[in-house]
Design a protein around this motif. Structure first.
Motif, PDB file in Angstrom:
ATOM      1  N   ILE A  58       0.851  -1.190   0.000  1.00 57.48           N
ATOM      2  CA  ILE A  58       0.000   0.000   0.000  1.00 57.48           C
ATOM      3  C   ILE A  58       0.884   1.235   0.000  1.00 57.48           C
ATOM      4  CG2 ILE A  58      -1.751   1.278   1.293  1.00 57.48           C
ATOM      5  CD1 ILE A  58      -2.644  -1.444   2.479  1.00 57.48           C
ATOM      6  N   GLY A  59       0.577   2.178  -0.887  1.00 58.29           N
ATOM      7  CA  GLY A  59       1.336   3.414  -0.954  1.00 58.29           C
ATOM      8  C   GLY A  59       2.675   3.219  -1.626  1.00 58.29           C
ATOM      9  N   GLN A  60       3.467   4.285  -1.591  1.00 62.11           N
ATOM     10  CA  GLN A  60       4.803   4.249  -2.172  1.00 62.11           C
ATOM     11  C   GLN A  60       5.728   5.118  -1.340  1.00 62.11           C
ATOM     12  OE1 GLN A  60       3.991   5.541  -6.118  1.00 62.11           O
ATOM     13  NE2 GLN A  60       3.761   7.678  -5.570  1.00 62.11           N
ATOM     14  N   ASN A  61       7.008   4.942  -1.536  1.00 62.92           N
ATOM     15  CA  ASN A  61       7.990   5.696  -0.750  1.00 62.92           C
ATOM     16  C   ASN A  61       7.864   7.201  -1.009  1.00 62.92           C
ATOM     17  OD1 ASN A  61       8.931   3.334   0.328  1.00 62.92           O
ATOM     18  ND2 ASN A  61      10.682   3.190  -1.013  1.00 62.92           N
ATOM     19  N   ASP A  62       8.068   7.966   0.057  1.00 63.03           N
ATOM     20  CA  ASP A  62       8.053   9.431   0.015  1.00 63.03           C
ATOM     21  C   ASP A  62       6.722  10.008  -0.435  1.00 63.03           C
ATOM     22  OD1 ASP A  62      10.745   9.462   0.849  1.00 63.03           O
ATOM     23  OD2 ASP A  62      11.389   9.155  -1.220  1.00 63.03           O
ATOM     24  N   ASP A  63       5.610   9.336  -0.096  1.00 63.24           N
ATOM     25  CA  ASP A  63       4.275   9.811  -0.465  1.00 63.24           C
ATOM     26  C   ASP A  63       3.341   9.572   0.717  1.00 63.24           C
ATOM     27  OD1 ASP A  63       2.122  10.771  -1.949  1.00 63.24           O
ATOM     28  OD2 ASP A  63       1.708   8.805  -2.826  1.00 63.24           O
ATOM     29  N   GLY A  64       3.084  10.617   1.489  1.00 63.32           N
ATOM     30  CA  GLY A  64       2.260  10.480   2.686  1.00 63.32           C
ATOM     31  C   GLY A  64       0.815  10.149   2.380  1.00 63.32           C
ATOM     32  N   LYS A  65       0.307   9.131   3.032  1.00 60.83           N
ATOM     33  CA  LYS A  65      -1.089   8.696   2.906  1.00 60.83           C
ATOM     34  C   LYS A  65      -1.595   8.303   4.280  1.00 60.83           C
ATOM     35  CE  LYS A  65      -1.418   8.432  -1.709  1.00 60.83           C
ATOM     36  NZ  LYS A  65      -2.356   9.128  -2.531  1.00 60.83           N
ATOM     37  N   MET A  66      -2.901   8.203   4.387  1.00 60.95           N
ATOM     38  CA  MET A  66      -3.543   7.720   5.602  1.00 60.95           C
ATOM     39  C   MET A  66      -4.336   6.471   5.214  1.00 60.95           C
ATOM     40  SD  MET A  66      -3.924   8.629   8.843  1.00 60.95           S
ATOM     41  CE  MET A  66      -3.768  10.395   8.928  1.00 60.95           C
ATOM     42  N   ILE A  67      -3.972   5.320   5.798  1.00 61.96           N
ATOM     43  CA  ILE A  67      -4.757   4.108   5.589  1.00 61.96           C
ATOM     44  C   ILE A  67      -5.896   4.158   6.602  1.00 61.96           C
ATOM     45  CG2 ILE A  67      -4.794   1.590   5.579  1.00 61.96           C
ATOM     46  CD1 ILE A  67      -1.748   1.650   5.217  1.00 61.96           C
ATOM     47  N   LEU A 121      -7.610   4.647   1.338  1.00 61.89           N
ATOM     48  CA  LEU A 121      -6.505   5.595   1.543  1.00 61.89           C
ATOM     49  C   LEU A 121      -7.028   7.007   1.392  1.00 61.89           C
ATOM     50  CD1 LEU A 121      -3.510   4.344  -0.667  1.00 61.89           C
ATOM     51  CD2 LEU A 121      -3.672   4.314   1.816  1.00 61.89           C
ATOM     52  N   GLU A 122      -6.402   7.930   2.091  1.00 58.29           N
ATOM     53  CA  GLU A 122      -6.655   9.335   1.849  1.00 58.29           C
ATOM     54  C   GLU A 122      -5.347  10.096   1.937  1.00 58.29           C
ATOM     55  OE1 GLU A 122      -8.715  11.627   5.067  1.00 58.29           O
ATOM     56  OE2 GLU A 122      -8.967   9.652   5.960  1.00 58.29           O
ATOM     57  N   GLU A 123      -5.301  11.235   1.261  1.00 56.04           N
ATOM     58  CA  GLU A 123      -4.108  12.076   1.285  1.00 56.04           C
ATOM     59  C   GLU A 123      -3.893  12.595   2.695  1.00 56.04           C
ATOM     60  OE1 GLU A 123      -2.006  12.734  -1.265  1.00 56.04           O
ATOM     61  OE2 GLU A 123      -3.183  11.511  -2.638  1.00 56.04           O
TER      62      GLU A 123
END
Length: 134
Positions: A42-51, A131-133
């Motif tokens: 889930i997600g990728q490096n250096d990209d902030g997300k909220m699970i 996910l959300e930003e």
């Protein structure tokens, strides 16, 4: 295959993903080097997300099999296991709420699964997460 749906909730957009992975859950080897297989990243490096949530559906696996779900997150640049929980197919709920409250991530977040039953090799494990930003 992963399907993505966008949902507008409150003041931010929530992305909902669904997928399924077929693997050798008992005899395979996951990225961590332990038995099992990778379920989802889930997600990728250096990209902030909220699970906001992560559900894993164990209903297609063998009754009474012991299933380990492991979560990995980077700590100071090195991936570490942050959770390792066991579930019993048929005794625990069919859909496991692995994450059911917001969890902030800034690097790729990986999920592995392992079964103690060889009959689970080649079976599919479905999952769904939101996910959300940040």
């Amino acid at each position: 295959m992963v399907n993505k749906l966008n949902i507008k909730a409150y003041s931010s957009e929530i992305e909902r993903y669904k997928g399924s992975v077929t693997a050798n859950w008992q005899s395979g080897v996951a990225t961590s080097g332990t038995a099992g297989a990778d379920l989802v990243t889930i997600g990728q490096n250096d990209d902030g997300k909220m699970i906001d949530s992560l559900l894993v559906d164990l209903s297609a696996l063998t009754a009474a099999a012991n299933i380990s779900i492991r979560l990995y997150q980077q700590v100071n640049g090195t991936e570490k296991c942050i959770l390792d929980d066991d579930y019993i197919v048929g005794a625990d709920p069919q859909a496991i709420p692995v994450i059911n409250s917001p969890l902030g991530i800034y690097e790729a977040f990986r999920v592995e699964a392992q079964s103690d039953n060889a009959l689970d090799n080649g079976k599919a494990i479905p999952y769904e997460y939101t996910l959300e930003e940040k």
